[in-house]
Design an enzyme around this catalytic site. Structure first.
Site, PDB file in Angstrom:
ATOM      1  N   LEU A  46       0.807  -1.130  -0.068  1.00  0.00           N
ATOM      2  CA  LEU A  46      -0.049   0.064  -0.051  1.00  0.00           C
ATOM      3  C   LEU A  46       0.984   1.356   0.057  1.00  0.00           C
ATOM      4  CD1 LEU A  46      -2.489  -1.004   2.600  1.00  0.00           C
ATOM      5  CD2 LEU A  46      -2.884  -1.045   0.357  1.00  0.00           C
ATOM      6  N   ASP A  47       0.796   2.301  -0.886  1.00  0.00           N
ATOM      7  CA  ASP A  47       1.508   3.330  -0.944  1.00  0.00           C
ATOM      8  C   ASP A  47       1.271   4.160   0.342  1.00  0.00           C
ATOM      9  OD1 ASP A  47      -0.671   5.025  -1.145  1.00  0.00           O
ATOM     10  OD2 ASP A  47      -0.412   4.831  -3.457  1.00  0.00           O
ATOM     11  N   ARG A  48       2.287   5.076   0.492  1.00  0.00           N
ATOM     12  CA  ARG A  48       2.273   6.057   1.936  1.00  0.00           C
ATOM     13  C   ARG A  48       0.798   6.690   1.978  1.00  0.00           C
ATOM     14  NH1 ARG A  48       6.809   9.330   1.689  1.00  0.00           N
ATOM     15  NH2 ARG A  48       6.111  10.051  -0.151  1.00  0.00           N
ATOM     16  N   ARG A 148      -0.528   1.144  -8.343  1.00  0.00           N
ATOM     17  CA  ARG A 148      -1.600   2.196  -8.080  1.00  0.00           C
ATOM     18  C   ARG A 148      -2.924   2.115  -8.994  1.00  0.00           C
ATOM     19  NH1 ARG A 148       0.665   6.408  -5.022  1.00  0.00           N
ATOM     20  NH2 ARG A 148      -0.972   7.942  -5.954  1.00  0.00           N
TER      21      ARG A 148
END
Length: 188
Positions: A46-48, A148
């Site tokens: 999971l991205d930031r 994403r």
């Protein structure tokens, strides 16, 4: 003996333990949440700016299996604007996004408009001021995971992602508090 963990990744953390290259002070890493054993890897990053359910393991075979199309991944997504039935249908049928410099058509998925998920143990973050227009929530369930992808999918139908929460992987749902880490027997 391999070890497996489930956690609720908070917003603002990277789904990794080291930063390649120079470490920037603003990057918070998973290793700050718990003393994970050496060789632990996140499964499906999971991205930031994303939060929610995250699996970690020391077993590469388990990682490969969970990342496969065998496991559904469900996301609750807050989008800018009031999402339409037409946009929901486009998401369900698959949309064209960019991936690795190429055009890619996403596989059909499950998508539906939902009420704000106030029942989840998620941070009560204010992502933007009401002056910038309405917001709505959608549930998107995929069996693939391009870079994403969910953010690109909502943008492709005209509703940019404001907030992304992974709610479910397979049969496991997000039910612990932000930053809590649980060691489990297996991830299936």
């Amino acid at each position: 003996m391999h070890r497996h963990f489930i956690l609720h990744k908070p917003h603002g953390y990277l789904s990794q333990f080291i930063v390649n290259g120079k470490k920037k002070k603003r990057n918070k890493l998973l290793g700050e949440l718990y003393n994970f054993p050496e060789g632990t890897m996140s499964i499906g990053r999971l991205d930031r700016d994303s939060e929610g359910l995250l699996f970690l393991t020391t077993d590469g075979k388990v990682s490969y299996e969970v990342l496969s199309a065998k496991f559904e991944k469900e996301y609750y997504v807050q989008v800018g604007g009031l999402i339409t039935e037409e946009a929901i249908q486009q998401l369900q049928e698959g949309v064209e996004i960019g991936f690795s410099g190429q055009k890619y058509r996403t596989k059909p998925c499950k998508a539906s408009k939902i009420e704000a998920p106030t029942f989840l143990p998620i941070e009560d973050r204010h992502v933007r001021d009401e002056r910038h227009g309405p917001k709505s929530w959608v549930s998107i369930t995929v069996r693939e995971g391009k870079f994403r992808q969910v953010r690109k999918m909502t943008a492709a139908v005209g509703f940019p992602t404001l907030r992304l929460v992974r709610y479910r992987i397979g049969n496991r749902i997000l039910n612990q508090n932000v930053g809590e880490v649980f060691e489990v027997e297996g991830l299936n």
